[in-house]
Design an enzyme around this catalytic site. Structure first.
Site, mmCIF file in Angstrom:
data_model
loop_
_atom_site.group_PDB
_atom_site.id
_atom_site.type_symbol
_atom_site.label_atom_id
_atom_site.label_comp_id
_atom_site.label_asym_id
_atom_site.label_seq_id
_atom_site.Cartn_x
_atom_site.Cartn_y
_atom_site.Cartn_z
ATOM 1 N N LYS A 1 -2.225 -1.461 -3.759
ATOM 2 C CA LYS A 1 -3.115 -0.303 -3.660
ATOM 3 C C LYS A 1 -2.314 0.982 -3.723
ATOM 4 O O LYS A 1 -1.323 1.075 -3.008
ATOM 5 C CB LYS A 1 -3.877 -0.399 -2.339
ATOM 6 C CG LYS A 1 -4.724 0.796 -1.999
ATOM 7 C CD LYS A 1 -5.264 0.671 -0.613
ATOM 8 C CE LYS A 1 -5.960 1.965 -0.284
ATOM 9 N NZ LYS A 1 -6.341 2.048 1.078
ATOM 10 N N LYS B 1 0.855 -1.177 0.000
ATOM 11 C CA LYS B 1 0.000 0.000 0.000
ATOM 12 C C LYS B 1 0.894 1.230 0.000
ATOM 13 O O LYS B 1 1.744 1.397 0.870
ATOM 14 C CB LYS B 1 -0.900 -0.015 1.241
ATOM 15 C CG LYS B 1 -1.750 1.236 1.386
ATOM 16 C CD LYS B 1 -2.739 1.093 2.528
ATOM 17 C CE LYS B 1 -3.487 2.381 2.775
ATOM 18 N NZ LYS B 1 -4.454 2.245 3.882
HETATM 19 C C1 PBG Z 1 -7.120 3.094 5.765
HETATM 20 C C2 PBG Z 1 -7.582 3.062 4.365
HETATM 21 C C3 PBG Z 1 -7.494 4.080 3.399
HETATM 22 C C4 PBG Z 1 -8.075 3.594 2.226
HETATM 23 C C5 PBG Z 1 -8.510 2.307 2.502
HETATM 24 N N1 PBG Z 1 -8.171 1.996 3.811
HETATM 25 C C6 PBG Z 1 -7.008 5.473 3.534
HETATM 26 C C7 PBG Z 1 -5.631 5.790 3.867
HETATM 27 O O1 PBG Z 1 -4.742 4.948 3.932
HETATM 28 O O2 PBG Z 1 -5.428 6.980 4.107
HETATM 29 C C8 PBG Z 1 -8.185 4.361 0.941
HETATM 30 C C9 PBG Z 1 -9.151 3.806 -0.055
HETATM 31 C C10 PBG Z 1 -9.514 4.748 -1.157
HETATM 32 O O3 PBG Z 1 -8.868 5.800 -1.375
HETATM 33 O O4 PBG Z 1 -10.476 4.441 -1.864
HETATM 34 N N2 PBG Z 1 -8.163 2.751 6.657
#
Ligand code: PBG
Length: 334
Positions: free
Chosen positions: A258, A205
């Site tokens: 991601k 991520k």
């Molecule tokens: C963290 C989380 C995020 C997303 C999914 N889980 C946000 C982040 O890391 O700031 C982002 C998903 C998206 O942008 O659609 N709980």
């Protein structure tokens, strides 16, 4: 002499006519390598306190914050479109330094899981395991001297995952990117009677600008600083493979990359290297860009949506988490 002969032979070789299988839709369907299906999708839902709440997220047209009753209705829809799973995000009624509603058995997500599993039991309920939506400072764990404390936060994440399991979640998906959380969650689940509950780990991520609209939707923007101390540097791919390798070793059953679009090369490498069930998160910013350009008439929204989803699958994703899931499924089910 020899070179003259080979040239002649080349000249007489019939040219490859790759267009032959492109001339009609039927012919194209015979050589199509990637086929999308509604069963490829996981649909994200944002659950908020209250009743009868259905509040559109301004930066994500078509995406709503839903109270539990509305989320249950949405789930019925999702299943009828042949989408097998949702992933739940919670917006708690109260936030504090330690994100305590995240691991409260009466928390918003825990309540939502119970209602959904009661009303729509066949639907697979995945839960996002993170603290950022629940902490007053918006960071993914406990802070000390402005820094995220890894191991103490991981303990809370494991507690959060366990309360999700106890409420009836089918799969947990840690999205925090702290070190060692998959192992901690696996150990906690196993020790408490959930040895068969799978973990989808957000393994690679990235610290991405594409999460902007999500942070509106989930009200989880950090109050100061950013997430670069734990999410990955967009410049790195070899490191993503090490992250994935580590999460597999810790017990992840499916791994995730991601965002999706700027990281298609990472999806491909992860799939080729590990052969694991692989998910990609087509994140909020990727959705909103297409919605915005579509609304302006600058692109054909439906066509671009299908092209993007097909590209993510072609890159190697087995599952796609996407806000387009329902729209795409409707088209595919026709
Ligand atoms: C963290 C989380 C995020 C997303 C999914 N889980 C946000 C982040 O890391 O700031 C982002 C998903 C998206 O942008 O659609 N709980």
């Amino acid at each position: 002499m020899t070179s003259f002969q080979s040239t002649t032979r080349l000249d007489t070789t019939p040219i490859k006519r790759l267009r032959r299988f492109r001339l009609t839709e039927q012919l194209r369907s015979m050589v199509r390598e990637t086929e999308l299906s509604p069963t490829d999708f996981i649909y994200p839902l944002f659950v908020v306190p209250g009743k009868n709440v259905r509040k559109e997220v301004p930066s994500m047209p078509g995406v709503f914050q839903l109270s539990i009753d509305q989320a249950v209705r949405e789930c019925t829809d999702v299943l009828s479109l042949r989408i097998p799973a949702v992933i739940l995000f919670g917006i708690p009624s109260h936030k504090d330094e330690r994100g305590s509603e995240a691991y409260d058995e009466a928390g918003i997500v825990q309540m939502a899981i119970r209602s959904i599993k009661k009303e729509v039991p066949e639907l697979v309920v995945v839960t996002d395991v993170c603290l950022c939506e629940y902490t007053s400072h918006g960071h993914c764990g406990i802070l000390r001297d402005g820094r995220l404390v890894n191991d103490e936060s991981v303990e809370l994440l494991a507690r959060e995952a366990l309360t999700h399991a106890q409420a009836g979640a089918d799969v947990v998906a840690p999205s925090d990117m702290l070190d060692g959380r998959v192992a901690a969650i696996r150990e906690t689940l196993d020790a408490n009677g959930y040895p068969y509950l799978p973990i989808i780990s957000y393994a690679a991520k990235y610290a991405s600008g594409f999460y902007g609209p999500f942070r509106d939707a989930a009200q989880s923007t950090p109050q100061f600083g950013d997430r670069r101390s734990h999410q990955m540097d967009p410049a790195n791919a070899a490191e993503a493979l090490r992250e994935v390798e580590q999460d597999i070793a810790e017990g992840a059953d499916m791994i995730m990359v991601k965002p999706a679009l700027p990281y298609l090369d990472v999806i491909r490498q992860v799939k080729d290297r590990f052969g694991m069930p692989t998910a990609a998160y087509n994140v909020s910013g990727e959705y909103s860009m297409i919605k915005a350009a579509g609304k302006n008439g600058w692109i054909d929204e439906q066509r671009v949506m299908m092209e993007v989803l097909t590209g993510i699958k072609r890159a190697g994703a087995d599952m796609i988490l996407t806000y387009f899931a329902k729209d795409a499924a409707r088209l595919l089910n026709r």
